[in-house]
Design a protein around this motif. Structure first.
Motif, short mmCIF file in Angstrom:
data_model
loop_
_atom_site.label_atom_id
_atom_site.label_comp_id
_atom_site.label_asym_id
_atom_site.label_seq_id
_atom_site.Cartn_x
_atom_site.Cartn_y
_atom_site.Cartn_z
N ILE A 93 38.73 3.71 6.32
CA ILE A 93 39.45 3.27 7.53
C ILE A 93 38.60 3.52 8.78
CG2 ILE A 93 41.45 3.72 9.01
CD1 ILE A 93 43.05 4.30 6.48
N LEU A 94 37.94 4.67 8.84
CA LEU A 94 37.10 4.97 10.00
C LEU A 94 35.97 3.94 10.14
CD1 LEU A 94 36.81 8.86 9.86
CD2 LEU A 94 37.87 7.51 11.66
N ASN A 95 35.38 3.57 9.01
CA ASN A 95 34.33 2.55 9.06
C ASN A 95 34.88 1.19 9.48
OD1 ASN A 95 31.76 3.71 8.42
ND2 ASN A 95 32.48 4.08 6.33
N GLU A 96 36.07 0.87 9.00
CA GLU A 96 36.67 -0.43 9.34
C GLU A 96 37.05 -0.52 10.81
OE1 GLU A 96 38.72 -1.35 4.95
OE2 GLU A 96 39.93 -0.61 6.63
N LEU A 97 37.37 0.60 11.41
CA LEU A 97 37.74 0.60 12.83
C LEU A 97 36.58 0.26 13.75
CD1 LEU A 97 40.05 3.76 12.97
CD2 LEU A 97 40.76 1.38 13.18
N ASN A 98 35.36 0.21 13.19
CA ASN A 98 34.20 -0.08 14.02
C ASN A 98 34.30 -1.46 14.66
OD1 ASN A 98 31.49 0.73 14.96
ND2 ASN A 98 30.82 -1.04 13.77
N THR A 99 34.95 -2.41 13.97
CA THR A 99 35.10 -3.77 14.52
C THR A 99 35.90 -3.73 15.82
OG1 THR A 99 35.03 -4.73 12.31
CG2 THR A 99 35.98 -6.08 14.06
N GLU A 100 37.04 -3.02 15.79
CA GLU A 100 37.86 -2.91 17.00
C GLU A 100 37.14 -2.12 18.08
OE1 GLU A 100 39.89 -4.73 14.22
OE2 GLU A 100 39.34 -2.64 13.81
N ARG A 101 36.39 -1.10 17.68
CA ARG A 101 35.64 -0.31 18.67
C ARG A 101 34.66 -1.18 19.43
NH1 ARG A 101 30.83 1.08 19.51
NH2 ARG A 101 30.12 0.23 17.53
#
Length: 594
Positions: A93-101
């Motif tokens: 999940i932390l890696n996937e949140l990179n798109t929103e970041r």
């Protein structure tokens, strides 16, 4: 032992347990993740359609991103017996949140433009940190750069720390090795040093490559000095003064430690500073007494500060596990509507020692800072690193005011060791890969420790500084923070009433205030004098008379102070430490750095 996450996820009324997540597969977390994606997509679509978005919309999306990330960081760091599948899910999940970041960072860069309704103070803070107005595609490309991937860096640090602690078990565990370094027997300390040397070398080539890679990335971001939020000029002054005066302070400090702890040897060794005095009884303070002592020490600050500290220290937001370990404080949790929902949470391990009392004071400073600036919202509340550490170290400094040895230890750690780590990080980012990392580490330490301290056996200890993998540049925040905290403590001693409001203003300003601005509000007029003043105070403490002699001259010092003229706005009354310093013949006053 760290507490289970679920033990932390509660309060007296059961309030925020119903609002925060219970784990990475919590349906509420997964729903919020989808909600965040939808919010960001709407913001981007509006921007691409040339429709202006409100700053509040950006804040709401950012608060949800921040909430999910912060929860997962805490969940991974605090949960005992973490199941492998839950760990994998959290990291995914932390890696996937990179798109929103990336998209939110690009939108925030665009919001620096005067065409948006973003607050002027926030815009000024962003420009001070190096953010400029740029076309949308350039903003996206800028945000995509690897050195801005904070969650990826945090994951690297998490995995590295986990492997490091698992390898420590092969050598009896970290606590056993650490106890050996504190032993009064020189042979035991030497054996412990060799043991730790072997443990750290277990990380092998992979660990070395990881440090080098992160240092190269950090170089592109000026070693994250934007996170410190101090001007380049101030940082350069701090580096120069620390390199100039570090060796002399290091020599005086080790002579002091060897003398007080009765350490013998031809030359002090780096680990001699950890030796515990066998004649000093082990402190075993009660938790209630420590809390009362900390609150009493900060009573000289503004009433609003005291109220915030009382509220935090008496709530279940204060986590007090038994045993030693590093403390930390979380920012405030906001919900998707930008409203404060929980926090800040203070994690302060306690074992009855003076060190754990100091940890509580330090973390309480961070907690009060987060509490008082929370109303600014998720994008403006978090102060820069140096400002944040200034507040925490001011709380710590006030609570250590009567503990000469503890202050001396912090003087060495903040004015000698931390800038040495900062130099190591910088050098690692610029030198050829052919130069061994061990050699770079020892070279940086030698520049600050000087030639009078033996560094034998210290070669691989850079591997312990895993924060380099996610927060390069942070050591300079400690140097600047300690210098300004000491100055504030000295000013409070002489002009308590005059310091209350300025310090409260800094606390409430959050991330809208940089280190240079905060220092100016607190009365600093020359950065060179500020840093030199920290070294002057450190030397004065080491050269001060014994406690019995101090008791004899204290009445005389007070009498002298009483005869001095009162402050008229241009001339300051010398405070107690000023009077003591003028009585120290060995003190060398440095000229200003221009």
């Amino acid at each position: 032992m760290a507490p289970d996450w679920l033990k932390m996820n509660r309060d007296k009324s059961g309030g925020w347990r119903n609002h925060l997540y219970q784990g990475p597969v919590d349906p509420k977390l997964l729903r919020d993740k989808k909600r965040l994606q939808a919010m960001v997509q709407a913001l981007v679509a509006s921007h691409l359609a040339d429709k202006s978005h409100l700053f509040s919309d950006l804040e709401q999306a950012y608060s949800l991103l921040h909430r999910i990330r912060l929860f997962l960081h805490l969940y991974l760091a605090l949960t005992d017996n973490l199941k492998e599948e839950l760990e994998d899910k959290s990291l995914t999940i932390l890696n996937e949140l990179n798109t929103e970041r990336v998209q939110l960072q690009a939108l925030s860069i665009w919001s620096v433009s005067n065409a948006t309704d973003a607050p002027q103070l926030w815009k000024a803070a962003q420009r001070r940190r190096g953010v400029s107005v740029m076309p949308w595609r350039a903003a996206v490309s800028f945000a995509e750069q690897a050195h801005f991937a904070s969650d990826h860096h945090w994951i690297c640090q998490y995995r590295y720390d986990k492997a490091l602690h698992e390898m420590a078990l092969r050598h009896g565990g970290l606590s056993q090795m650490g106890a050996g370094l504190r032993d009064t027997d020189a042979q035991v300390r030497e054996n412990a040093s060799r043991q730790m040397n072997a443990w750290l070398k277990d990380m092998g080539v992979e660990g070395e490559e990881l440090f080098r890679l992160q240092a190269k990335l950090a170089r592109k971001k000026r070693f994250n000095f934007a996170g410190i939020d101090a001007s380049e000029k101030t940082l350069e002054i701090a580096r120069r003064v620390a390199l100039e005066r570090g060796p002399r302070l290091s020599k005086a400090y080790y002579e002091f430690k060897c003398r007080t702890q009765k350490v013998k040897g031809e030359k002090p060794v780096w680990h001699d500073r950890y030796v515990e005095d066998e004649n000093t009884p082990h402190q075993n303070m009660a938790w209630r007494d420590v809390k009362e002592r900390v609150l009493s020490c900060i009573s000289a600050l503004h009433n609003d500060v005291g109220k915030a500290a009382n509220r935090l220290i008496s709530s279940n937001n204060l986590i007090q596990p038994q045993g030693r370990g590093g403390g930390f404080t979380t920012p405030v949790f906001y919900n998707h509507k930008r409203r404060i929902e929980a926090g800040p949470f203070i994690y302060a391990p306690f074992d009855g020692s003076g060190d754990s009392a100091r940890t509580l004071a330090h973390e309480l400073g961070h907690g009060v800072h987060a509490y008082l600036s929370a109303q600014l919202g998720p994008m403006q509340c978090d102060g820069g690193w140096a400002v944040a550490e200034t507040i925490a170290l001011t709380f710590e400094h006030l609570c250590l005011a009567d503990d000469r040895e503890a202050l001396a230890d912090q003087d060495f750690a903040m004015l000698v060791h931390q800038p040495a780590i900062a130099m190591f990080e910088r050098e690692l980012g610029v030198v050829d890969n052919d130069i061994p990392v061990d050699a770079i580490w020892i070279s940086a330490l030698r520049g600050h420790y000087g030639a009078d301290v033996s560094l034998q056996g210290y070669e691989p200890f850079w591997r312990r500084h895993s924060s380099t993998l996610s927060m390069p540049g942070y050591p300079m925040a400690y140097l600047l923070g300690w210098a300004l905290a000491g100055y504030v403590g000295q000013r409070i001693e002489g002009y308590e009433e005059r310091m209350k409001q300025p310090l409260l203003d800094v606390l409430k300003a959050g991330g809208n205030l940089g280190f240079d601005e905060a220092a100016s509000i607190l009365g600093v007029r020359d950065m060179g004098e500020l840093i030199h003043g920290a070294f002057d105070r450190a030397h004065a403490r080491l050269e001060a008379p014994t406690s019995m002699q101090s008791m004899q001259i204290e009445p005389m010092v007070k009498e002298i102070k009483a005869t001095l003229p009162q402050e008229d706005g241009n001339e300051e009354v010398r405070n107690l430490s000023d009077v003591r310093e003028t009585r120290t013949p060995k003190r060398v006053r440095r000229s200003k750095i221009r």
